[in-house]
Write a protein that holds these residues in place. Structure first.
Motif, PDB file in Angstrom:
ATOM      1  N   GLU A 135       0.594  -1.077   0.084  1.00  0.00           N
ATOM      2  CA  GLU A 135      -0.297   0.292  -0.270  1.00  0.00           C
ATOM      3  C   GLU A 135       0.986   0.842   0.115  1.00  0.00           C
ATOM      4  N   ASP A 136       1.891   1.532   0.618  1.00  0.00           N
ATOM      5  CA  ASP A 136       2.919   2.242   0.884  1.00  0.00           C
ATOM      6  C   ASP A 136       3.687   2.737  -0.538  1.00  0.00           C
ATOM      7  N   ALA A 137       3.947   1.478  -0.789  1.00  0.00           N
ATOM      8  CA  ALA A 137       4.550   1.513  -2.606  1.00  0.00           C
ATOM      9  C   ALA A 137       3.536   2.322  -3.323  1.00  0.00           C
ATOM     10  N   ALA A 138       2.473   1.483  -3.088  1.00  0.00           N
ATOM     11  CA  ALA A 138       1.036   2.071  -4.457  1.00  0.00           C
ATOM     12  C   ALA A 138       0.763   3.483  -4.569  1.00  0.00           C
ATOM     13  N   ARG A 139       0.602   3.896  -2.806  1.00  0.00           N
ATOM     14  CA  ARG A 139       0.402   5.644  -2.683  1.00  0.00           C
ATOM     15  C   ARG A 139       1.702   6.432  -3.432  1.00  0.00           C
ATOM     16  N   MET A 140       2.821   5.695  -3.168  1.00  0.00           N
ATOM     17  CA  MET A 140       4.355   6.832  -3.948  1.00  0.00           C
ATOM     18  C   MET A 140       4.098   6.793  -5.102  1.00  0.00           C
ATOM     19  N   ASN A 151      -6.815   5.151  -8.314  1.00  0.00           N
ATOM     20  CA  ASN A 151      -6.669   4.221  -7.514  1.00  0.00           C
ATOM     21  C   ASN A 151      -6.292   4.251  -6.296  1.00  0.00           C
ATOM     22  N   ASP A 152      -6.960   3.697  -5.267  1.00  0.00           N
ATOM     23  CA  ASP A 152      -7.162   3.318  -4.209  1.00  0.00           C
ATOM     24  C   ASP A 152      -5.799   2.301  -2.783  1.00  0.00           C
ATOM     25  N   PRO A 153      -4.823   3.217  -2.579  1.00  0.00           N
ATOM     26  CA  PRO A 153      -3.772   2.166  -2.109  1.00  0.00           C
ATOM     27  C   PRO A 153      -3.711   1.148  -1.330  1.00  0.00           C
ATOM     28  N   ALA A 154      -4.823   1.462  -0.670  1.00  0.00           N
ATOM     29  CA  ALA A 154      -5.370   0.106   0.022  1.00  0.00           C
ATOM     30  C   ALA A 154      -5.915  -1.218  -0.369  1.00  0.00           C
ATOM     31  N   LEU A 156      -5.641  -1.905  -4.224  1.00  0.00           N
ATOM     32  CA  LEU A 156      -4.603  -1.805  -4.931  1.00  0.00           C
ATOM     33  C   LEU A 156      -4.045  -3.299  -3.991  1.00  0.00           C
ATOM     34  N   ALA A 157      -3.250  -2.875  -2.404  1.00  0.00           N
ATOM     35  CA  ALA A 157      -2.548  -4.130  -1.951  1.00  0.00           C
ATOM     36  C   ALA A 157      -3.742  -5.486  -1.794  1.00  0.00           C
ATOM     37  N   HIS A 158      -4.910  -4.801  -1.425  1.00  0.00           N
ATOM     38  CA  HIS A 158      -5.830  -6.195  -1.088  1.00  0.00           C
ATOM     39  C   HIS A 158      -5.917  -7.183  -2.426  1.00  0.00           C
ATOM     40  N   PHE A 159      -5.799  -6.217  -3.304  1.00  0.00           N
ATOM     41  CA  PHE A 159      -5.546  -7.368  -4.856  1.00  0.00           C
ATOM     42  C   PHE A 159      -4.273  -7.748  -5.131  1.00  0.00           C
ATOM     43  N   LEU A 160      -3.395  -7.355  -4.845  1.00  0.00           N
ATOM     44  CA  LEU A 160      -1.907  -7.725  -5.294  1.00  0.00           C
ATOM     45  C   LEU A 160      -1.821  -8.679  -4.452  1.00  0.00           C
ATOM     46  N   PHE A 161      -1.356  -9.066  -3.037  1.00  0.00           N
ATOM     47  CA  PHE A 161      -1.654  -9.287  -2.327  1.00  0.00           C
ATOM     48  C   PHE A 161      -2.132 -11.305  -2.668  1.00  0.00           C
ATOM     49  N   ALA A 162      -3.754 -11.015  -2.809  1.00  0.00           N
ATOM     50  CA  ALA A 162      -4.653 -11.845  -2.844  1.00  0.00           C
ATOM     51  C   ALA A 162      -4.213 -12.308  -4.071  1.00  0.00           C
ATOM     52  N   THR A 163      -3.754 -11.803  -5.067  1.00  0.00           N
ATOM     53  CA  THR A 163      -2.306 -12.509  -6.654  1.00  0.00           C
ATOM     54  C   THR A 163      -1.435 -13.093  -5.457  1.00  0.00           C
ATOM     55  N   ARG A 186      -2.016 -10.392 -16.685  1.00  0.00           N
ATOM     56  CA  ARG A 186      -3.176 -10.275 -16.180  1.00  0.00           C
ATOM     57  C   ARG A 186      -3.573  -9.153 -15.163  1.00  0.00           C
ATOM     58  N   THR A 187      -2.528  -9.606 -14.368  1.00  0.00           N
ATOM     59  CA  THR A 187      -2.587  -9.094 -12.661  1.00  0.00           C
ATOM     60  C   THR A 187      -2.072  -7.238 -13.219  1.00  0.00           C
ATOM     61  N   LEU A 188      -0.998  -7.220 -13.813  1.00  0.00           N
ATOM     62  CA  LEU A 188      -0.082  -5.729 -13.986  1.00  0.00           C
ATOM     63  C   LEU A 188      -0.672  -5.092 -14.944  1.00  0.00           C
ATOM     64  N   ASN A 189      -1.984  -5.756 -16.334  1.00  0.00           N
ATOM     65  CA  ASN A 189      -2.083  -5.435 -17.158  1.00  0.00           C
ATOM     66  C   ASN A 189      -3.622  -4.290 -16.268  1.00  0.00           C
ATOM     67  N   ALA A 190      -4.477  -5.217 -15.416  1.00  0.00           N
ATOM     68  CA  ALA A 190      -5.198  -4.750 -14.844  1.00  0.00           C
ATOM     69  C   ALA A 190      -4.693  -3.352 -13.553  1.00  0.00           C
ATOM     70  N   ILE A 191      -3.769  -3.108 -13.685  1.00  0.00           N
ATOM     71  CA  ILE A 191      -3.484  -2.298 -12.816  1.00  0.00           C
ATOM     72  C   ILE A 191      -3.025  -0.516 -14.035  1.00  0.00           C
ATOM     73  N   GLU A 192      -3.667  -0.011 -13.932  1.00  0.00           N
ATOM     74  CA  GLU A 192      -3.957   1.291 -14.475  1.00  0.00           C
ATOM     75  C   GLU A 192      -2.947   2.806 -14.106  1.00  0.00           C
TER      76      GLU A 192
END
Length: 192
Positions: A135-140, A151-154, A156-163, A186-192
Motif C-alpha cells: 500500500e505504501d509503495a502504491a501510494r507513492m 486508484n485506492d492504495p489499500a 491495490l494492496a489487497h488485490f496484489l496480496f491476494a494475487t 493479467r494482474t499487472l495489465n489490470a493496474i492502471e
C-alpha cells in the motif's frame, strides 16, 4: 543459570519448517523436539509454549517476507516493474524448492478459521503489515503519477496480496511457469 546448549535461531527455523510442513495442529511437541533437536524442558524454557513458538515462527516468516517486499520496492524503478519482480519471485519459488509448500501465513489462515480469535488476530495483523508495504509503495506511485489517481492504495494492496497468495497456491497445485506468468501479466495489465 544453565547455559543454553543449542542455537535458538536454528531451533526456531526448524520449528517454522515443522509447522509449515505439517500445520500447527498436526505438529506435536514431540515432533518439534525431534525436529529442533532439543528436549521438552529446553523447548518450554526457551519458548514458553507451543503457541508462543508458533507466534515466534510467524514473526520470523513475516519479517523475512517484509524484508523481501521492502528490498524490491527500494529499487529505483516503476511500481509495476517492482510488482512484476515481486510476483515473479513468488512464482519462481512456487515451482521450485521449499516454497512449493505454499505460503506459511496462507496455510495457517486455512488451518485457523475465523472462530479461532487469538490466532486469527495474529494472522490478520501480520497480513496487514505485509499489505501495508504494498500500500505504501502504491501510494507513492499514485503521488508521482505512475498510477492513476483514481486508484485506492489499500484496494491495490489487497488485490496484489491476494494475487501473491493465488500464485503460491496455484504453483503448489500446478507448477506451470507459463500459467503463473499469464497470471502475472493479467494482474499487472489490470493496474492502471
Amino acid at each position: 543459570m544453565r547455559q543454553r546448549s543449542f542455537d535458538i535461531n536454528q531451533a526456531l527455523e526448524e520449528a517454522l519448517n515443522a509447522f509449515w510442513l505439517n500445520g500447527y495442529g498436526a505438529t506435536s511437541i514431540d515432533d518439534l523436539c525431534q525436529r529442533m533437536d532439543i528436549g521438552r524442558s529446553s523447548l518450554y524454557h526457551a519458548f514458553g509454549s507451543k503457541e508462543r513458538l508458533l507466534s515466534d515462527a510467524i514473526d520470523l516468516y513475516t519479517d523475512r517476507a517484509l524484508a523481501r517486499l521492502v528490498s524490491h520496492f527500494s529499487v529505483d524503478r516503476p511500481f509495476k516493474d517492482n510488482m512484476r519482480a515481486i510476483l515473479e519471485a513468488f512464482a519462481d519459488g512456487a515451482v521450485s524448492g521449499n516454497s512449493r509448500r505454499g505460503c506459511f501465513i496462507g496455510e495457517l489462515i486455512a488451518e485457523f478459521p475465523a472462530g479461532s480469535p487469538k490466532e486469527s488476530r495474529i494472522l490478520e495483523k501480520k497480513t496487514r503489515i505485509l499489505k501495508g508495504a504494498i500500500e505504501d509503495a502504491a501510494r507513492m506511485a499514485i503521488a508521482n503519477g505512475e498510477l492513476e489517481s483514481s486508484n485506492d492504495p489499500a484496494h491495490l494492496a489487497h488485490f496484489l496480496f491476494a494475487t501473491i497468495q493465488g500464485l503460491r497456491l496455484t504453483g503448489k497445485v500446478s507448477p506451470d511457469p507459463e500459467v503463473l506468468e499469464c497470471i502475472i501479466d493479467r494482474t499487472l495489465n489490470a493496474i492502471e
